[in-house]
Design a protein around this motif. Structure first.
Motif, PDB file in Angstrom:
ATOM      1  N   THR A 114       1.009  -1.340   0.027  1.00 15.00           N
ATOM      2  CA  THR A 114      -0.012   0.035   0.098  1.00 15.00           C
ATOM      3  C   THR A 114       0.859   1.328   0.012  1.00 15.00           C
ATOM      4  O   THR A 114       2.167   1.222   0.079  1.00 15.00           O
ATOM      5  N   ALA A 115       0.399   2.292  -0.041  1.00 13.92           N
ATOM      6  CA  ALA A 115       0.835   3.661  -0.372  1.00 13.92           C
ATOM      7  C   ALA A 115       1.788   4.026   1.045  1.00 13.92           C
ATOM      8  O   ALA A 115       2.830   4.036   1.097  1.00 13.92           O
ATOM      9  N   ARG A 116       1.260   3.416   2.239  1.00 15.81           N
ATOM     10  CA  ARG A 116       1.883   3.516   3.665  1.00 15.81           C
ATOM     11  C   ARG A 116       2.990   2.798   3.570  1.00 15.81           C
ATOM     12  O   ARG A 116       4.036   2.999   4.173  1.00 15.81           O
ATOM     13  N   GLU A 117       2.677   1.329   3.167  1.00 10.11           N
ATOM     14  CA  GLU A 117       3.878   0.330   3.309  1.00 10.11           C
ATOM     15  C   GLU A 117       4.776   0.639   2.262  1.00 10.11           C
ATOM     16  O   GLU A 117       6.170   0.318   2.587  1.00 10.11           O
ATOM     17  N   ASN A 118       4.821   1.276   1.082  1.00  9.70           N
ATOM     18  CA  ASN A 118       5.840   1.633   0.310  1.00  9.70           C
ATOM     19  C   ASN A 118       6.731   2.802   0.968  1.00  9.70           C
ATOM     20  O   ASN A 118       7.796   2.947   0.619  1.00  9.70           O
ATOM     21  N   LEU A 119       6.087   3.540   1.965  1.00  4.44           N
ATOM     22  CA  LEU A 119       7.181   4.336   2.845  1.00  4.44           C
ATOM     23  C   LEU A 119       7.696   3.520   3.856  1.00  4.44           C
ATOM     24  O   LEU A 119       8.845   3.688   4.249  1.00  4.44           O
ATOM     25  N   LEU A 120       6.977   2.605   4.490  1.00  3.09           N
ATOM     26  CA  LEU A 120       7.595   1.837   5.693  1.00  3.09           C
ATOM     27  C   LEU A 120       8.735   1.139   4.956  1.00  3.09           C
ATOM     28  O   LEU A 120       9.626   0.655   5.759  1.00  3.09           O
ATOM     29  N   VAL A 121       8.639   0.509   3.659  1.00  4.85           N
ATOM     30  CA  VAL A 121       9.618  -0.495   3.318  1.00  4.85           C
ATOM     31  C   VAL A 121      10.975   0.061   3.531  1.00  4.85           C
ATOM     32  O   VAL A 121      11.856  -0.838   3.845  1.00  4.85           O
ATOM     33  N   VAL A 122      10.974   1.412   3.433  1.00  7.85           N
ATOM     34  CA  VAL A 122      12.501   1.612   3.277  1.00  7.85           C
ATOM     35  C   VAL A 122      13.227   1.655   4.899  1.00  7.85           C
ATOM     36  O   VAL A 122      14.207   1.068   4.870  1.00  7.85           O
ATOM     37  N   ARG A 128      15.886  -0.937  11.338  1.00 13.95           N
ATOM     38  CA  ARG A 128      14.552  -0.908  11.552  1.00 13.95           C
ATOM     39  C   ARG A 128      14.549   0.097  12.839  1.00 13.95           C
ATOM     40  O   ARG A 128      15.121   0.019  13.740  1.00 13.95           O
ATOM     41  N   ARG A 129      13.639   0.951  12.426  1.00 18.03           N
ATOM     42  CA  ARG A 129      13.366   2.068  13.835  1.00 18.03           C
ATOM     43  C   ARG A 129      11.748   1.829  14.432  1.00 18.03           C
ATOM     44  O   ARG A 129      11.677   2.398  15.472  1.00 18.03           O
ATOM     45  N   GLY A 130      11.147   0.927  13.529  1.00 21.71           N
ATOM     46  CA  GLY A 130       9.661   1.023  14.103  1.00 21.71           C
ATOM     47  C   GLY A 130       8.626   1.977  14.265  1.00 21.71           C
ATOM     48  O   GLY A 130       8.369   2.820  13.419  1.00 21.71           O
ATOM     49  N   ALA A 131       8.270   2.408  15.682  1.00 23.06           N
ATOM     50  CA  ALA A 131       7.336   3.425  15.911  1.00 23.06           C
ATOM     51  C   ALA A 131       7.811   4.697  14.954  1.00 23.06           C
ATOM     52  O   ALA A 131       6.893   5.460  14.467  1.00 23.06           O
ATOM     53  N   PRO A 132       8.982   5.397  15.368  1.00 23.97           N
ATOM     54  CA  PRO A 132       9.093   6.343  14.842  1.00 23.97           C
ATOM     55  C   PRO A 132       9.269   6.571  13.378  1.00 23.97           C
ATOM     56  O   PRO A 132       8.627   7.439  12.599  1.00 23.97           O
ATOM     57  N   ALA A 133       9.350   5.203  12.723  1.00 21.78           N
ATOM     58  CA  ALA A 133       9.199   5.438  11.192  1.00 21.78           C
ATOM     59  C   ALA A 133       7.675   5.360  10.924  1.00 21.78           C
ATOM     60  O   ALA A 133       7.353   6.082  10.007  1.00 21.78           O
ATOM     61  N   ARG A 134       7.048   4.655  11.595  1.00 23.29           N
ATOM     62  CA  ARG A 134       5.532   4.733  11.249  1.00 23.29           C
ATOM     63  C   ARG A 134       4.982   6.102  11.527  1.00 23.29           C
ATOM     64  O   ARG A 134       4.194   6.852  10.657  1.00 23.29           O
ATOM     65  N   GLN A 135       5.641   6.927  12.454  1.00 23.64           N
ATOM     66  CA  GLN A 135       5.305   8.185  12.610  1.00 23.64           C
ATOM     67  C   GLN A 135       5.479   9.213  11.578  1.00 23.64           C
ATOM     68  O   GLN A 135       4.641  10.035  10.952  1.00 23.64           O
ATOM     69  N   ARG A 136       6.565   8.984  11.079  1.00 22.93           N
ATOM     70  CA  ARG A 136       7.339   9.787   9.895  1.00 22.93           C
ATOM     71  C   ARG A 136       6.415   9.412   8.951  1.00 22.93           C
ATOM     72  O   ARG A 136       5.910  10.409   7.762  1.00 22.93           O
ATOM     73  N   ALA A 137       6.183   8.194   8.375  1.00 22.74           N
ATOM     74  CA  ALA A 137       5.379   7.891   7.243  1.00 22.74           C
ATOM     75  C   ALA A 137       3.977   8.665   7.362  1.00 22.74           C
ATOM     76  O   ALA A 137       3.629   9.137   6.136  1.00 22.74           O
ATOM     77  N   ASP A 138       3.241   8.554   8.443  1.00 22.44           N
ATOM     78  CA  ASP A 138       1.834   9.036   8.592  1.00 22.44           C
ATOM     79  C   ASP A 138       2.059  10.521   8.427  1.00 22.44           C
ATOM     80  O   ASP A 138       1.096  11.119   7.667  1.00 22.44           O
ATOM     81  N   GLN A 139       3.101  11.131   8.990  1.00 25.73           N
ATOM     82  CA  GLN A 139       3.195  12.535   8.811  1.00 25.73           C
ATOM     83  C   GLN A 139       3.475  12.981   7.435  1.00 25.73           C
ATOM     84  O   GLN A 139       2.872  13.788   6.921  1.00 25.73           O
ATOM     85  N   ALA A 170      10.813   8.730  -1.053  1.00 30.97           N
ATOM     86  CA  ALA A 170      12.321   9.261  -1.157  1.00 30.97           C
ATOM     87  C   ALA A 170      12.661  10.125   0.046  1.00 30.97           C
ATOM     88  O   ALA A 170      13.816  10.492   0.465  1.00 30.97           O
ATOM     89  N   LEU A 171      11.518  10.613   0.932  1.00 25.69           N
ATOM     90  CA  LEU A 171      11.948  11.539   2.136  1.00 25.69           C
ATOM     91  C   LEU A 171      11.973  10.714   3.285  1.00 25.69           C
ATOM     92  O   LEU A 171      12.186  11.193   4.579  1.00 25.69           O
ATOM     93  N   MET A 172      11.475   9.424   3.279  1.00 28.19           N
ATOM     94  CA  MET A 172      11.455   8.697   4.506  1.00 28.19           C
ATOM     95  C   MET A 172      12.588   8.608   5.374  1.00 28.19           C
ATOM     96  O   MET A 172      12.650   8.373   6.511  1.00 28.19           O
TER      97      MET A 172
END
Ligand SMILES: Nc1ncnc2c1ncn2[C@@H]1O[C@H](COP(=O)(O)OP(=O)(O)OP(=O)(O)O)[C@@H](O)[C@H]1O
Ligand SMILES: [Mg+2]
Lengths: 236, 373
Positions: A114-122, A128-139, A170-172
């Motif tokens: 999904t769009a979100r997972e395409n960001l998270l895959v980075v 792996r940073r986990g939660a901070p990465a999910r926050q960043r993706a959502d932001q 690209a910004l993840m």
């Protein structure tokens, strides 16, 4: 804008990219193709440079070298203070993971994510940073106006939306430099301008440098500076 | 895991299909293994599960209990071998009997002493003590050979009563009754009153102290060229037909061992090619190649495990049925062994795909040669 998840220490005064006398020669059987010929370019810490040139002039080659996907035949490449000219493929992989963002000419998204997972895959495929990465993706999705599309697969998105997801991807990793290879070529003028505007806002708000490759002279005013390239030679 | 599981979730149909294909193959492997074992057990169970460590046939008998005849001189030569501990006669014959009101074939095995050709272990009842008492194969109880049932040999009407049950003691796929040697002789006479006492078909031996069954067999064979002594397991395996059955099944299993990895190997190769663009993109944005290979292997293991689990689930209810007179059994050992073998084959088969993943050059992501996503 301050981002709580980054540890950005890049000094805006320090250049984000330094290319010094970079040559790239492709060996094609007996003949050599000089894709990049003694290219010298410096991009400041938060500068947006438009790279303009005809097809086959070496734009993608320059981006690939600046992004650590391709090693130069000769010359020095420094990205965000890190000299990568002599890096091994493994070192380059880690470098790409940490330091640069890419928006490629063609394929930019993983079709089964999904769009979100395409960001998270980075984050998933790197350290792996986990939660901070999910926050960043959502932001990022929110800033790019994609919150409502976060759960959609690329196939369910419009061309402009896909391009925005690619920008988010690209910004993840909070890069020092983002390389956009013809980000608007597949879009109509109006959408293209919207995407360029978005790129400009995102880069400027974060103080990240970018090279934006384009054929289209109408897009160059979004950049701070234009570099022309012809037959592998740069004219600033 | 992230990548592997997301992909499987988004392309359920194709992964479901390959799991189904693996499950079907696993089911077929297990069923045929069970059939093979059931068939062999029904064929030579009586020999495997009799108590004598060594059986001696006559060479002319070609390792077939019914065809072998032990003449008195041969018997004398065998029992004179110093390595022999104890020796006892074994007689075997096929009879027609009234079982549960119907005529049926039964095999009768007579032994002289417990430990010398009696069933190794009983699952119910006791060993024959009086004339006319027999031990029957447990699985044949519903044919009218349960504990307490009586059958009459025809002609003559000699009555035999089942007093004990043992597991897997049939011979030649015929319901088999173990009894004393005397009852066996009486049975032969009852159907043919003019016959002389039958000669034994085999001699059951235990080794003397400090002698192994192999050594005893060798000593007996050396003592008389007419003697054909075999340790118990060899006697079962060398029964005519056993090797042929095994060989035919082995060819089938070999084919399966090729087909399963072929199916999984091709499947993963195809999907690896199909998602080459995505893999190239991931390499270009900094995914280490080994992480992508790991994702591939995770998928292989999941597909194989799911296929094997599903195949086993299909096989389990069928494995306790009967095919004709052959009772089947859930073959735990075979399931475990094949699970390990198939897992290894599955992983091996995906190495082509893994090699393909490792060879991806991230620079391909920049050329734009791929399909637009
Ligand atoms: N892998 C390669 N092997 C050989 N030659 C190559 C390779 N990649 C690029 N080239 C050549 O190098 C030159 C520069 O290519 P490049 O892709 O950088 O151009 P470009 O400016 O990005 O073109 P376009 O606008 O069409 O994308 C071209 O002449 C091209 O044919
Ligand atoms: Mg290009």
């Amino acid at each position: 804008m301050s981002d709580p998840t980054t540890d950005d220490t890049t000094d805006p005064a320090e250049p984000s990219l330094v290319l010094e006398d970079v040559r790239k020669v492709y060996r094609m059987g007996d003949s050599d193709v000089v894709a990049l010929d003694h290219a010298t370019l410096e991009v400041a810490g938060d500068e947006i440079v438009a790279l303009v040139g005809p097809s086959g002039s070496g734009k993608t080659t320059l981006c690939s070298i600046a992004g650590g996907i391709l090693s130069p035949t000769e010359g020095r490449v420094v990205v965000g203070g890190e000299e990568i000219s002599d890096y091994s493929p493994k070192q380059l992989t880690t470098f790409r993971q940490d330091k640069v963002g890419f928006v490629f000419q063609a394929v930019n998204l993983v079709p089964f994510l999904t769009a979100r997972e395409n960001l998270l895959v980075v984050d998933e495929l790197g350290r792996r940073r986990g939660a901070p990465a999910r926050q960043r993706a959502d932001q990022l999705l929110e800033e790019l106006g994609l919150s409502a599309r976060a759960k959609n697969l690329p196939g369910q998105l419009s061309g402009g939306e896909r391009q925005r997801v690619a920008i988010g991807r690209a910004l993840m990793n909070d890069p020092a430099l983002v390389l956009f290879d013809e980000p608007t070529s597949a879009l109509d003028t109006k959408l293209g301008e919207a995407v360029m505007e978005l790129i400009q806002t995102e880069m400027k708000s974060r103080g990240i440098a970018a090279i934006v490759v384009t054929h289209d002279e109408r897009m160059v005013h979004y950049a701070d500076r234009v570099a022309h390239i012809l037959d592998g030679r740069l004219r600033a | 895991m992230f990548l592997a599981l997301r992909e499987m979730r988004r392309t359920k149909a194709r992964f479901g299909l390959v799991v189904a294909a693996v499950a079907l193959l696993v089911f077929l492997i297990f069923i045929q293994l069970t059939l093979q074992n059931g068939l062999l057990t029904a064929f030579v169970g009586a020999i495997r599960n009799q108590s004598a460590p060594v059986l001696v046939y006559s060479v002319d008998g070609r390792r077939n209990l019914q065809g072998s005849v032990i003449t008195p001189p041969l018997e004398a030569a065998i029992t004179a071998v110093p390595e022999v501990g104890r020796a006892g006669r074994i007689g075997e014959g096929t009879f027609t009997a009234t079982v549960d009101g119907d005529l049926a074939d039964v095999a009768l095995v007579g032994y002289e002493a417990e430990g010398l050709g009696s069933p190794t272990a009983l699952t119910a009842g006791r060993f024959p003590e009086r004339d006319g008492e027999v031990v029957a194969n447990e699985a044949d109880a519903d044919l009218g050979l349960g504990l307490g049932d009586t059958v009459a040999l025809e002609p003559g009407g000699l009555e035999l009563t089942v007093v004990g049950q043992a597991e897997d003691i049939n011979l030649q796929v015929t319901p088999t009754l173990f009894t004393t040697y005397d009852t066996y002789v009486a049975a032969v006479r009852s159907v043919n009153p003019d016959a002389r006492d039958p000669l034994p078909n085999a001699i059951a031996l235990t080794p003397a102290e400090g002698v192994t069954p192999d050594q005893l067999s060798a000593a007996v064979n050396a003592a008389d060229p007419e003697a054909d002594a075999l340790p118990r397991a060899a006697a079962a395996d060398e029964t005519p037909g056993v090797a042929q059955v095994r060989q035919s099944f082995q060819v089938i299993f070999l084919l399966y061992a090729l087909v399963v990895p072929l199916v999984t190997g091709l499947f993963f190769l195809i999907i690896t090619f199909q998602k080459a663009n995505a893999l190239t993109l991931l390499r270009a944005v900094g995914a280490p190649a080994r992480r992508l290979v790991a994702a591939l292997l995770v998928q292989v293991v999941i597909v194989m495990a799911a296929g094997i689990a599903l195949g086993t689930a299909l096989y389990a209810p069928l494995s306790v049925q009967r095919v004709g007179s052959i009772p089947l059994r859930f073959e735990t050992r075979a399931v475990v062994v094949w699970t390990v073998v198939l897992m290894l084959l599955g992983v091996l088969s995906s190495l082509f795909s893994a090699r393909r993943v490792l060879r991806i050059d991230p620079v391909e992501a920049t050329t734009g040669a791929g399909v637009q996503v």
